[in-house]
Write a protein that holds these residues in place. Structure first.
Motif, short mmCIF file in Angstrom:
data_model
loop_
_atom_site.label_atom_id
_atom_site.label_comp_id
_atom_site.label_asym_id
_atom_site.label_seq_id
_atom_site.Cartn_x
_atom_site.Cartn_y
_atom_site.Cartn_z
N UNK A 11 0.81 -1.06 -0.04
CA UNK A 11 -0.03 -0.14 0.01
C UNK A 11 0.83 1.33 0.05
N UNK A 12 0.59 2.02 -0.78
CA UNK A 12 1.56 3.13 -1.18
C UNK A 12 0.92 4.72 -0.63
N UNK A 13 1.24 5.13 0.30
CA UNK A 13 0.87 6.45 0.80
C UNK A 13 1.16 7.57 -0.12
N UNK A 14 0.51 8.55 -0.26
CA UNK A 14 0.67 9.85 -1.22
C UNK A 14 2.09 10.33 -0.93
N UNK A 15 2.54 10.14 0.35
CA UNK A 15 4.01 10.56 0.80
C UNK A 15 5.13 9.77 0.19
N UNK A 16 4.68 8.64 -0.17
CA UNK A 16 5.83 7.56 -0.63
C UNK A 16 6.45 8.24 -2.04
N UNK A 17 7.83 8.10 -2.19
CA UNK A 17 8.63 7.58 -1.31
C UNK A 17 9.57 8.54 -0.50
#
Length: 254
Positions: free
Chosen positions: A53-59
């Motif tokens: 699951x990739x948060x909007x603040x990744x990476x």
């Protein structure tokens, strides 16, 4: 992030599934390498699904949340090791793209594990040779010779039932002689699985060789126990404590 996903998609093609419903997430089922030039995933012995699951603040700020699930052929200890490796990988690569590293890390470990760490459900011993293993259509693992012996016994039983049904003139919807059930889940074994099993001649030879190897590996305590029980049997036989059925029948019918 978009650039990383594009690169991953070009590498893993349809194996990589990208979900953009709310937060972006990816999933991919990672297989062990299997036999050389074996491109059929279903023939690979080990696999596990990675979900990230990739948060909007990744990476830049946050790392992805990675879950390993739907595994096959792995022990709890191996799963713990994989989760620990993923955690370390995320920590070491904080602030940078890490998905490719995580996927390939899992793939390399599966190849090291090589074989499913579980016992053959028929003989209850671990499978330690890739050439000896067979996976059924219901995803259970057996020694080829063990399953071959089981299949032959079941074939004989079904043939007897079929002939008895014909003799008694029972109505039969179909010929059930090839409906051989998996020893564990009772699902019908596919003809493809049965065709991979060794012939009875090869099976007999292999079984004899396996028995010899097993005897060699017996502990001294077991060997001593065998010698004591054999000596006790001979002593009881000499004193008339063992009934000889053949001689008893001769006396009855004479």
């Amino acid at each position: 992030m978009d650039e990383e996903l594009t690169v991953l998609k070009s590498i893993y093609l349809d194996d990589l599934i990208i979900n953009n419903d709310q937060e972006t997430s990816i999933s991919i089922t990672i297989y062990s390498n299997g036999d050389e030039n074996d491109f059929d995933p279903d023939k690979r012995l080990l696999f596990i699904t990675l979900i990230a699951e990739l948060p909007s603040t990744y990476p830049d700020i946050d790392s992805p949340k990675i879950t390993l699930c739907r595994s096959r052929g792995l022990t709890d200890q191996q799963l713990d090791e994989l989760n620990s490796l993923i955690s370390s990988c995320l920590e070491l690569n904080s602030g940078s793209c890490v998905l490719y590293e995580c996927i390939e890390l899992i793939r390399s470990k599966l190849s090291l594990y090589e074989l499913p760490h579980e016992a053959c459900a028929i003989c209850l011993t671990l499978i330690n040779n890739r050439n000896d293993i067979i996976k059924t259509n219901c995803h259970h693992f057996y020694h080829k010779n063990c399953l071959a012996s089981y299949v032959q016994i079941k074939k004989n039983e079904l043939e007897e039932k079929y002939q008895e049904a014909i003799k008694c003139k029972f109505a039969m919807e179909k010929d059930f002689r090839n409906d051989i059930e998996d020893p564990v889940c009772r699902q019908i074994l596919s003809s493809t699985v049965i065709e991979q099993l060794p012939s009875s001649t090869i099976e007999t030879i292999n079984n004899k060789e396996e028995n010899r190897e097993l005897i060699k590996k017996l502990s001294p305590n077991i060997r001593q126990w065998q010698e004591r029980t054999h000596a006790l049997f001979q002593q009881q036989k000499e004193k008339g404590g063992i009934i000889n059925l053949d001689k008893t029948q001769e006396i009855i019918f004479s």
